[in-house]
Design a protein around this motif. Structure first.
Motif, mmCIF file in Angstrom:
data_model
loop_
_atom_site.group_PDB
_atom_site.id
_atom_site.type_symbol
_atom_site.label_atom_id
_atom_site.label_comp_id
_atom_site.label_asym_id
_atom_site.label_seq_id
_atom_site.Cartn_x
_atom_site.Cartn_y
_atom_site.Cartn_z
ATOM 1 N N PHE A 319 0.723 -1.142 0.048
ATOM 2 C CA PHE A 319 -0.019 0.013 0.004
ATOM 3 C C PHE A 319 0.828 1.186 -0.041
ATOM 4 O O PHE A 319 1.410 1.335 1.092
ATOM 5 C CB PHE A 319 -0.867 0.071 1.296
ATOM 6 C CG PHE A 319 -1.968 0.964 1.281
ATOM 7 C CD1 PHE A 319 -3.018 1.201 0.124
ATOM 8 C CD2 PHE A 319 -1.929 1.885 2.314
ATOM 9 C CE1 PHE A 319 -3.868 2.083 0.295
ATOM 10 C CE2 PHE A 319 -2.869 2.960 2.428
ATOM 11 C CZ PHE A 319 -3.736 3.158 1.501
ATOM 12 N N LYS A 320 1.042 2.059 -1.052
ATOM 13 C CA LYS A 320 1.757 3.118 -1.182
ATOM 14 C C LYS A 320 1.064 4.374 -1.994
ATOM 15 O O LYS A 320 1.107 4.515 -3.145
ATOM 16 C CB LYS A 320 3.028 2.848 -2.289
ATOM 17 C CG LYS A 320 4.253 1.893 -1.614
ATOM 18 C CD LYS A 320 5.074 2.606 -0.775
ATOM 19 C CE LYS A 320 5.978 2.070 -0.011
ATOM 20 N NZ LYS A 320 6.259 2.209 1.460
ATOM 21 N N PRO A 321 -0.040 4.923 -1.142
ATOM 22 C CA PRO A 321 -0.972 5.964 -1.634
ATOM 23 C C PRO A 321 -0.166 7.070 -2.228
ATOM 24 O O PRO A 321 0.847 7.410 -1.826
ATOM 25 C CB PRO A 321 -1.704 6.361 -0.617
ATOM 26 C CG PRO A 321 -1.033 5.930 0.724
ATOM 27 C CD PRO A 321 -0.303 4.815 0.395
ATOM 28 N N SER A 322 -0.813 7.214 -3.729
ATOM 29 C CA SER A 322 -0.041 8.362 -4.318
ATOM 30 C C SER A 322 -0.412 9.990 -3.846
ATOM 31 O O SER A 322 0.067 10.939 -4.147
ATOM 32 C CB SER A 322 -0.321 8.363 -5.840
ATOM 33 O OG SER A 322 -2.023 8.321 -5.938
ATOM 34 N N LEU A 402 -4.544 -4.885 3.871
ATOM 35 C CA LEU A 402 -4.319 -6.060 4.481
ATOM 36 C C LEU A 402 -3.404 -6.051 5.477
ATOM 37 O O LEU A 402 -2.390 -4.978 5.264
ATOM 38 C CB LEU A 402 -4.514 -7.106 3.642
ATOM 39 C CG LEU A 402 -5.737 -7.592 2.929
ATOM 40 C CD1 LEU A 402 -6.043 -6.680 1.646
ATOM 41 C CD2 LEU A 402 -6.100 -9.213 2.665
ATOM 42 N N PRO A 403 -3.191 -6.829 6.450
ATOM 43 C CA PRO A 403 -1.811 -6.829 7.359
ATOM 44 C C PRO A 403 -0.663 -7.150 6.515
ATOM 45 O O PRO A 403 -0.651 -7.771 5.204
ATOM 46 C CB PRO A 403 -2.112 -7.871 8.083
ATOM 47 C CG PRO A 403 -3.625 -8.160 8.326
ATOM 48 C CD PRO A 403 -4.169 -7.797 6.838
ATOM 49 N N PRO A 404 0.606 -6.702 7.122
ATOM 50 C CA PRO A 404 1.750 -7.080 6.548
ATOM 51 C C PRO A 404 1.772 -8.681 6.176
ATOM 52 O O PRO A 404 1.289 -9.419 6.740
ATOM 53 C CB PRO A 404 2.900 -6.566 7.489
ATOM 54 C CG PRO A 404 2.027 -5.573 8.204
ATOM 55 C CD PRO A 404 0.741 -6.177 8.476
ATOM 56 N N TYR A 405 2.669 -9.140 5.101
ATOM 57 C CA TYR A 405 3.051 -10.538 4.871
ATOM 58 C C TYR A 405 3.793 -10.956 5.806
ATOM 59 O O TYR A 405 4.829 -10.238 5.928
ATOM 60 C CB TYR A 405 3.442 -10.583 3.500
ATOM 61 C CG TYR A 405 3.477 -11.907 2.880
ATOM 62 C CD1 TYR A 405 2.648 -12.702 2.400
ATOM 63 C CD2 TYR A 405 5.001 -12.391 2.960
ATOM 64 C CE1 TYR A 405 2.782 -13.797 1.739
ATOM 65 C CE2 TYR A 405 5.183 -13.704 2.471
ATOM 66 C CZ TYR A 405 4.219 -14.238 1.857
ATOM 67 O OH TYR A 405 4.444 -15.827 1.503
ATOM 68 N N PRO A 406 3.752 -12.304 5.986
ATOM 69 C CA PRO A 406 2.880 -13.331 5.852
ATOM 70 C C PRO A 406 1.671 -13.041 7.050
ATOM 71 O O PRO A 406 1.825 -12.506 7.989
ATOM 72 C CB PRO A 406 3.486 -14.775 6.152
ATOM 73 C CG PRO A 406 4.453 -14.218 7.132
ATOM 74 C CD PRO A 406 4.930 -12.944 6.950
ATOM 75 N N PHE A 422 -4.181 -4.235 -1.005
ATOM 76 C CA PHE A 422 -3.105 -3.943 -0.929
ATOM 77 C C PHE A 422 -2.545 -4.459 0.417
ATOM 78 O O PHE A 422 -3.324 -4.527 1.163
ATOM 79 C CB PHE A 422 -2.575 -2.362 -1.211
ATOM 80 C CG PHE A 422 -3.051 -1.738 -2.213
ATOM 81 C CD1 PHE A 422 -2.017 -1.810 -3.484
ATOM 82 C CD2 PHE A 422 -4.255 -1.296 -2.486
ATOM 83 C CE1 PHE A 422 -2.574 -1.286 -4.663
ATOM 84 C CE2 PHE A 422 -4.736 -0.596 -3.625
ATOM 85 C CZ PHE A 422 -3.753 -0.715 -4.747
ATOM 86 N N GLU A 423 -1.128 -4.625 0.707
ATOM 87 C CA GLU A 423 -1.068 -5.142 1.932
ATOM 88 C C GLU A 423 0.047 -3.800 2.464
ATOM 89 O O GLU A 423 0.615 -3.330 1.881
ATOM 90 C CB GLU A 423 -0.025 -6.394 2.197
ATOM 91 C CG GLU A 423 1.209 -6.572 1.330
ATOM 92 C CD GLU A 423 1.578 -7.892 1.155
ATOM 93 O OE1 GLU A 423 0.957 -8.734 1.194
ATOM 94 O OE2 GLU A 423 3.043 -8.094 1.281
ATOM 95 N N LEU A 424 -0.043 -3.573 3.933
ATOM 96 C CA LEU A 424 0.714 -2.825 4.540
ATOM 97 C C LEU A 424 2.164 -3.263 4.526
ATOM 98 O O LEU A 424 2.382 -4.401 4.670
ATOM 99 C CB LEU A 424 0.265 -2.228 5.888
ATOM 100 C CG LEU A 424 -1.222 -1.856 5.954
ATOM 101 C CD1 LEU A 424 -1.670 -1.822 7.172
ATOM 102 C CD2 LEU A 424 -1.082 -0.270 5.417
#
Lengths: 513, 513
Positions: A319-322, A402-406, A422-424
């Motif tokens: 997640f990288k909002p513009s 969503l939460p960070p992977y994994p 997107f994941e954080l």
């Protein structure tokens, strides 16, 4: 004659953090005095730990004396081998001398050598010694342990097989007994879990094949799915073998623990069945089932991932909002996000440079038609809720984070929104509770916001009595709000009434023209 | 390949009176489509009965068609042999043709001859036929049945052993299979109950010994202690035999029924364990456990009486008061008997010729010091409550009344009040609910009263949502109040706020000077 050990207080403590009311314990001890039970295991003895753990986790001497006073039974305490060194034994057990009859050691068979040394010290103090050896279904994998078994009868009186995963069948019990019998003649014990409702039949099978002591707990209270129920064992032995049982005494203490069970909800269920049947550790499952907001669906998916050794099913774009917004409004799942909807909608619409983050989709309908960027947090089963709220997703234009992977609980994303999910990268303001709705919403606010972060619909819990689950959720949110405030240097501002203490409050109505 | 029959709706109906929400059923049918279950038994077909019984007790044709539309599985309905004659078969089963695959017959083995005739008619209509034969643990007592078994494969496809009491062990399953195998080669089935948590192991044992079809229900929902849980069977077969199971589908329907279980509370508990272990019928136990205010203690005492074939432990002198009172005030267990205590005490003290009847001892403390004759109703476990309220009974001068002899729930009377305890000769105004607190109190009022009968502290239930138990208690009281009014020709007068509809209300304050 078979001996019965009731360990309700010790094993039940996993649910109550080892605190029990005086009344419950007093009824329990009185009832036990009337029942054909030989030993009562009342708790642990432990060196001080940093988190709060209750009375029966430490069993201080005044408590030992009170129990001794009230009970006619042989008393037992247990030590956890991984937390106790031989040098601790004197200090831990001196208050037990003359009060406690047996000391048990809970151990991983891979630490069997260490446990033998511990047992030697305990035996030297004059206690009966019991080994509670975990993971009986995996013992064949530990040849050193099997080899060292021949030393056990020099330092211990009972050697217990513990069905740690709750997955063994009667045939496995018989085979394990035969395996041990090749190595030692020590008296055997059996501690059965109830994930697959095999606690009774496994225990009766163990008795039939020569085991001399068995464990049980009232209502099966115990970690995870819990244990063989004492009342079931006694009822079966009464009907089959004529064991004399005072059912009035028995039902008194069963009544007390049954009431407690309504708050804590121990006992088996689908997630425990799956973990038991597949020999997966139930510690995580217990946390998921009791503490948190995961559905059976999420838990089963996580267990399937564990079983298949898959860490997670998806890797998502980060997640990288513009764009950054001056104002971010986080909408929680509380009733106040609906009760004060008109005010909130006016306020948000008037802000101009703003986006909404839905921590939960629960109240999303109320804001659906606002022409403002909206972000949805997806944790656990939230994707299913999103589907219910937005049906066909025809007019859906939001993004999902969503939460960070994994993701421990796996990932469920409705197909229609996969492209916008997107994941954080990380949760930067807290190192725990990173997969909760609120952690996601706050991290998303950090990514999206430039200036003000408001919250609405975080009501906290207002009833005098709330469930454990609600209490735990409230405590978690409080922790996250205060961590977030520390991180950013200013408290969050709630626009609606709230019981959270670490947020500031500004009535939404005070901010309207 | 073993076949699985899920009978959640049919057997679960014992708890919901055979009504289920459309949503629950729709999720259930969808989930089942994804699961390795072969047959779904959806309910009974029955001739009209006089009490209200729900949709799945009759399975009208529109319902059969809806289920057929939604389900990919083979569908089953069951007939209860004792309610159906061969002449009814055509009418009952015509709507099933082309929709239902199998018709089962629930039967007492002592009616096996009749059942064979019934089966013949059913078979002739083209259905698969299953026999669900009860009381497997007692079959050796019925030689005529065992003799006639050789005819069964001419009219039926499956012959089920039903563990009616929930008391059989794996060894009993094996022996019963061998017993049947001496007589017939029909395909066998097993329907296991879970009183002793032996549902799974008995079923797996049955499968291992050649049984070809087994029953289970989601969450074990079913009469009394319930059945083998479908989710447990599938989880075990998935782990042991590699049976493919969609756990997400499974957990969806488990979630739905788990929520329902929180209201109805099926599953085993101490009374069901005792009835199972001792082969006592569980119909009564189910009523006692679900509907009424009996503690485990009373139920266990009643079961012990049944087991020892004792009707009751005590015969008491009959309640024949020497004195009549112009006024009788019945105090119920509701909060209003305490909230309005001052007014009530003033009113009672001012009446002169008056006595108090405590339907429950719950509020007795509040009136203890009034120097007025007081009577206490003892039902079930109430004697224990009386002890808690009066401790040593030092200043206790009241009388106790109990239900007419024999008392189904046995009799518990605190020792200190045995001398002052009496049984009612009969309940003259109602022929049911004769062992409830309210029935006792009203009958005692008939014996004691000459003129006015007041009630106080009968609040009724005021929350929007009440538990089944509360609802049932309220309905019972309402029935008794209205029967009493019919009998005496005038309604009872409540002095405190009440939600009961068949009583008149006069505020206690309006009656004070």
């Amino acid at each position: 004659m078979i001996k019965i050990l009731d360990c309700t207080l010790r094993d039940g403590g996993y649910y109550t953090n080892w605190d029990f009311s005086k009344e419950l314990v007093s009824t329990y001890l009185e009832s036990m005095n009337m029942l054909p039970v030989d030993y009562l295991e009342i708790g642990y003895r432990n060196n001080p730990m940093k988190d709060y753990l209750g009375e029966y986790f430490y069993c201080p001497s005044y408590l030992l004396e009170q129990v001794k006073e009230a009970s006619d039974k042989k008393l037992v305490i247990i030590l956890d081998e991984k937390n106790v060194l031989p040098v601790h034994v004197d200090n831990l057990l001196k208050p037990c001398v003359g009060i406690i009859d047996m000391v048990r050691i809970a151990l991983d068979p891979q630490q069997f050598g260490r446990a033998l040394k511990l047992a030697e010290r305990i035996k030297a103090m004059g206690f009966e010694v019991g080994f509670n050896t975990m993971y009986m279904s995996r013992w064949r994998e530990f040849p050193a342990f099997l080899e060292d078994l021949r030393f056990v009868d020099q330092v211990a009186d009972y050697f217990y097989m513990v069905d740690s995963f709750g997955g063994v069948y009667p045939q496995d019990v018989i085979e394990t007994i035969n395996l041990i019998r090749e190595k030692t003649n020590i008296k055997l014990g059996f501690h059965g879990h109830n994930n697959l409702e095999l606690g009774l039949i496994n225990t009766l099978t163990a008795i039939e094949h020569g085991v001399e002591i068995v464990d049980a707990t009232i209502t099966g209270m115990g970690r995870g799915a819990g244990n063989l129920k004492t009342e079931l064992l006694l009822t079966a032995m009464n009907a089959k073998d004529g064991l004399e049982v005072d059912f009035n005494a028995l039902s008194k203490t069963v009544d007390g623990f049954s009431q407690l069970q309504q708050s804590y909800g121990w006992g088996t269920n689908l997630p425990y069945m799956v973990s038991g049947a597949n020999s997966l550790p139930q510690k995580n499952v217990m946390e998921w089932v009791t503490q948190r907001f995961y559905s059976f669906n999420s838990i089963i998916r996580a267990l399937n991932n564990q079983k298949q050794k898959v860490k997670d099913n998806y890797k998502l774009p980060v997640f990288k909002p513009s764009k950054k917004y001056d104002n971010v409004v986080i909408i929680g799942g509380g009733a106040n996000a609906v009760n004060h909807a008109q005010g909130l909608r006016e306020f948000i619409a008037g802000l101009g440079n703003v986006c909404i983050i839905h921590a939960s989709s629960k109240n999303a309908n109320t804001y659906e038609d606002l022409e403002i960027d909206q972000v949805f947090c997806l944790v656990g089963n939230e994707g299913h809720r999103l589907e219910k709220v937005f049906h066909s997703f025809k007019n859906f234009s939001g993004s999902c984070v969503l939460p960070p992977y994994p993701r421990e609980m796996g990932t469920y994303i409705p197909e229609a929104v996969v492209e916008n999910s997107f994941e954080l990268e990380r949760i930067e303001f807290s190192n725990r509770l990173n997969d909760t709705h609120t952690a996601l919403a706050l991290q998303a606010a950090l990514e999206l916001g430039d200036e003000n972060v408001f919250i609405a619909g975080y009501d906290g819990y207002i009833q005098a009595s709330i469930s454990q689950k609600e209490k735990s959720l409230t405590d978690e949110n409080e922790f996250l709000f205060s961590s977030f405030a520390q991180h950013t240097g200013k408290p969050l501002v709630s626009l609606t009434p709230t019981n959270y203490k670490s947020v500031a409050v500004k009535s939404v109505y005070s901010l309207l023209a």
